[in-house]
Design an enzyme around this catalytic site. Structure first.
Site, PDB file in Angstrom:
ATOM      1  CG  HIS A   1      49.670  32.629  34.519  1.00 41.75           C
ATOM      2  ND1 HIS A   1      48.490  32.875  33.855  1.00 41.75           N
ATOM      3  CD2 HIS A   1      49.328  32.277  35.786  1.00 41.75           C
ATOM      4  CE1 HIS A   1      47.473  32.664  34.688  1.00 41.75           C
ATOM      5  NE2 HIS A   1      47.946  32.307  35.858  1.00 41.75           N
TER       6      HIS A   1
ATOM      7  CG  ASP B   1      45.356  35.927  35.271  1.00 44.02           C
ATOM      8  OD1 ASP B   1      46.181  35.993  36.197  1.00 44.02           O
ATOM      9  OD2 ASP B   1      44.842  34.868  34.864  1.00 44.02           O
TER      10      ASP B   1
ATOM     11  CG  HIS C   1      49.371  31.645  39.350  1.00 41.98           C
ATOM     12  ND1 HIS C   1      48.399  31.007  38.625  1.00 41.98           N
ATOM     13  CD2 HIS C   1      50.213  30.679  39.785  1.00 41.98           C
ATOM     14  CE1 HIS C   1      48.633  29.706  38.636  1.00 41.98           C
ATOM     15  NE2 HIS C   1      49.722  29.482  39.326  1.00 41.98           N
TER      16      HIS C   1
ATOM     17  CB  CYS D   1      47.037  29.228  35.621  1.00 44.26           C
ATOM     18  SG  CYS D   1      45.829  29.754  36.797  1.00 44.26           S
TER      19      CYS D   1
ATOM     20  CE  LYS E   1      46.122  35.214  47.022  1.00 46.79           C
ATOM     21  NZ  LYS E   1      44.774  34.628  46.992  1.00 46.79           N
TER      22      LYS E   1
ATOM     23  CD  GLN F   1      41.650  36.860  38.102  1.00 51.90           C
ATOM     24  OE1 GLN F   1      42.484  36.207  37.484  1.00 51.90           O
ATOM     25  NE2 GLN F   1      41.244  36.533  39.312  1.00 51.90           N
TER      26      GLN F   1
ATOM     27  NE  ARG G   1      37.540  31.961  39.314  1.00 53.06           N
ATOM     28  CZ  ARG G   1      38.598  32.466  39.910  1.00 53.06           C
ATOM     29  NH1 ARG G   1      38.510  32.958  41.114  1.00 53.06           N
ATOM     30  NH2 ARG G   1      39.768  32.478  39.287  1.00 53.06           N
TER      31      ARG G   1
HETATM   32 ZN   LIG Z   1      46.834  31.823  37.514  1.00 53.21          ZN
END
Ligand SMILES: [Zn+2]
Ligand SMILES: [Zn+2]
Length: 636
Positions: free
Chosen positions: A384, A382, A510, A333, A464, A380, A362
């Site tokens: 945005h 992922d 996100h 992000c 979320k 991911q 991580r």
């Molecule tokens: Zn994010």
């Protein structure tokens, strides 16, 4: 004499003498049977013998209900502690909480328990249930309770009671055993019908590594033998389906201490990984996403701006280079915010949807790493989304739609939706949080979902929603999530030009549908037991020759399938057909294609599909069929 008004589930109000036991009211109301082992008074579960001292509502708690199971499991923890004290009088007891499907109890004991000890403890537990001791509640002033446990040499209990603020504490006694406890408990030890001790482990007192090591015993307990057996079977099935075991058996991935928590995907595992990426990518055009590629390493200034540095620093790979501190990105992000800021967007350009399959790192503690489900290196699906406030609802709905489509392709039918709201530690303005939570509720309602709210479980930068999928082993997994960011756009100073030519802060979302690819692969492996749908199977077909005579024909069939885009292997080894079939089945190859003399002569194949023998077909027909089936969402 004082009376209290007790309302039973049928709505009747019973006026009884204050101090009447819960059990007597349930009996009068005709709802007491041998399955009832506790009572729910207003919102609290209490012992059947608890005196009723105020007006209240009352309901029976049955053994096989979630609340009843909790009572059974906690009572079984006491039962186990009693048995341990009988067999090992020198052991000190500490705590014995209920966990999912069971309980544990931690004991202070110099040597670990052995598997043989567990058998003896179980046998003693059965003796105690046969003796059917009454389980009696007592209340004592705290000081007297401390003295009682001090005399018994139970120093941990003394420490626990000393930390309790209340002036009076409750104890539960069964036979010779007494334990500090809030309760509730079953009325007598004979009511515990079905349990098993499952494992032993070391654990620190109060979970702190600076404290002394205790010995933990885990167990499970159920309302009856049938439920216990079904559970033990599920556990066994879960072991068979463990993705680490299947990952090795199917040669998909491995882990090595040279890079802890960072999977090596073998060629077959990489096929699954890449096919998942391609599948998600194939939807992006239709849902309006554009893919971007962003750096892996940044100066930590980036996360100081985003707020992650404070909240997340201990979970990051950091390094000092030249004069600066750098970090490997744990999430995309903040980088996407920089990307958004590289040009000037007008309201006409929004929404902007950046998708990124980048690898993320991580620094998870080494003790928590597990297979593909808890890793240090992951990617991911992922993305945005930056949009105007007016576009928020339609963007959320689009996400719900995409999630539905993806879950449909995988056949994930049992889905529960959760809404996770503002945690105690949060960034951003309260008004933004409230508006964001309201938007999520509105959209879920519009999409027709019943939502369970998890208060305080949102990310520190926004609320979320999660789409939890329940697998064949009855385990629930959060896969798709969307979060509204109440902090980052302002912290990065992101702006767009509005219709009246002023500047406004965009709304940022996100979202991921599969979540981490590593974790998704693990879940799918266990859910399918390695029987991937044809489009995902690393090897879709394997051609087996009967004898050497079909070698050339076997190779020809294999090549034709490969040219048609089907992942195909040839097994022309000089082995018995039965052996080759078994091996292909163990490898969970969806289509096993046998070629003998007859097939070679006729230009056909004798296929087997997941254990079922199909009629012989011509190569062209087979290729047409498999190509049609090897499409995401096809029933095969
Ligand atoms: Zn994010
Ligand atoms: Zn207890």
């Amino acid at each position: 004499m004082a009376t209290v008004a007790v309302t039973t589930p049928d709505g009747a109000v019973h006026h009884v003498e204050a101090g009447t036991r819960a059990l007597d009211v349930l009996k009068t109301a005709g709802v007491l049977n041998n399955q009832v082992l506790a009572a729910q008074v207003n919102d609290r579960v209490v012992d059947l013998g608890r005196p009723l001292t105020e007006d209240c509502r009352i309901a029976p708690v049955a053994a096989d209900s979630p609340l009843g199971l909790e009572v059974i499991r906690h009572s079984t923890a006491h039962l186990m502690a009693q048995a341990v004290k009988r067999l090992f009088p020198e052991v000190q007891v500490t705590i014995g909480p209920v966990i999912e499907n069971g309980f544990y109890y931690d004991f202070k004991k110099a040597e670990p328990f052995t598997p043989e000890d567990l058998e003896r403890i179980e046998a003693t537990m059965r003796e105690i249930t046969k003796a059917d001791f009454k389980v009696a509640r007592e209340e004592l002033p705290r000081d007297q309770a401390i003295e009682l446990f001090r005399q018994m040499g139970e120093n941990y209990k003394v420490e626990i009671i000393a930390g309790i603020p209340e002036e009076r504490v409750s104890l539960y006694r069964q036979g010779e055993f007494v334990d500090l406890c809030r309760g509730p408990h079953v009325p007598s030890t004979g009511r515990i019908k079905a349990f098993k001790l499952t494992s032993i482990a070391g654990a620190y007192w109060r979970g702190d590594a600076r404290n002394e090591m205790l010995q933990r015993i885990y167990g499970t307990a159920w309302a009856n033998a049938k439920d216990l057996e079904a559970y033990l079977k599920r556990i066994e099935e879960a072991k068979q389906r463990d993705h680490r075991r299947l990952g090795q058996q199917l040669d998909l991935f491995s882990l090595h201490p040279i890079s802890p928590g960072s999977p090596f995907f073998h060629p077959k595992g990489a096929v699954i990984y890449n096919t998942l990426v391609q599948f998600v990518r194939s939807l992006y055009g239709r849902y309006g996403y554009t893919e971007v590629i962003t750096p892996l390493i940044y100066k930590t200034e980036l996360w100081k701006t985003s707020g992650h540095y404070d909240a997340f620093r201990d979970d990051m790979f950091l390094m000092a280079l030249d004069e600066d501190e750098y970090g490997v990105k744990p999430m995309n992000c903040p980088g996407h915010c920089y990307l958004f800021a590289t040009r000037k967007y007008s309201y006409r350009d929004l929404p902007v949807r950046f998708a990124d399959f980048s690898r993320l790192h991580r620094f998870e503690p080494s003790g928590t790493l597990a297979g593909l489900t808890r890793v240090r290196s992951m990617a991911q699906d992922d993305a945005h989304i930056y949009c105007t406030p007016e576009q928020l609802d339609s963007e959320l709905l689009k996400f719900v739609e995409m999630t539905r489509e993806v879950y449909g392709v995988f056949g994930f039918e049992r889905v529960e939706v959760t809404l996770q709201t503002r945690p105690e530690k949060f960034l951003g303005r309260i008004e933004l949080w409230e508006a964001a939570e309201a938007a999520l509720r509105r959209v879920l309602e519009q999409a027709g979902y019943a939502v369970s709210v998890l208060p305080g479980e949102g990310a520190f930068y926004g609320p979320k929603i999660g789409f939890d999928f329940r697998d064949v082993l009855e385990r629930s997994w959060t896969l798709a999530t969307v979060q509204i960011d109440c902090a980052m756009p302002e912290r990065f100073g992101l702006k767009y030009v509005t219709a009246d030519s002023s500047l406004a802060t965009p709304v940022m979302l996100h979202r991921a549908v599969l979540g981490s690819l590593e974790r998704f692969i693990a879940i799918l492996l266990e859910h399918t037991a390695g029987n991937f749908p044809l489009w995902l199977a690393p090897v879709q077909a394997r051609v087996l020759t009967l004898t050497e005579r079909q070698e050339a024909y076997g190779r020809q069939v294999t090549e034709r399938l490969i040219h048609a885009g089907l992942r195909t292997e040839l097994d022309d080894r000089n082995e018995k057909l039965g052996f080759k079939i078994r091996e292909a089945q163990l490898q969970k190859v969806p289509y096993i294609l046998v070629v003998g003399d007859k097939e070679a002569e006729n230009g056909t194949i004798a296929p087997r599909h997941r254990g079922e023998t199909l009629p012989a077909v011509r190569i062209d027909a087979l290729i047409a069929q498999l190509t049609a089936e090897a499409v995401p969402g096809s029933a095969a």
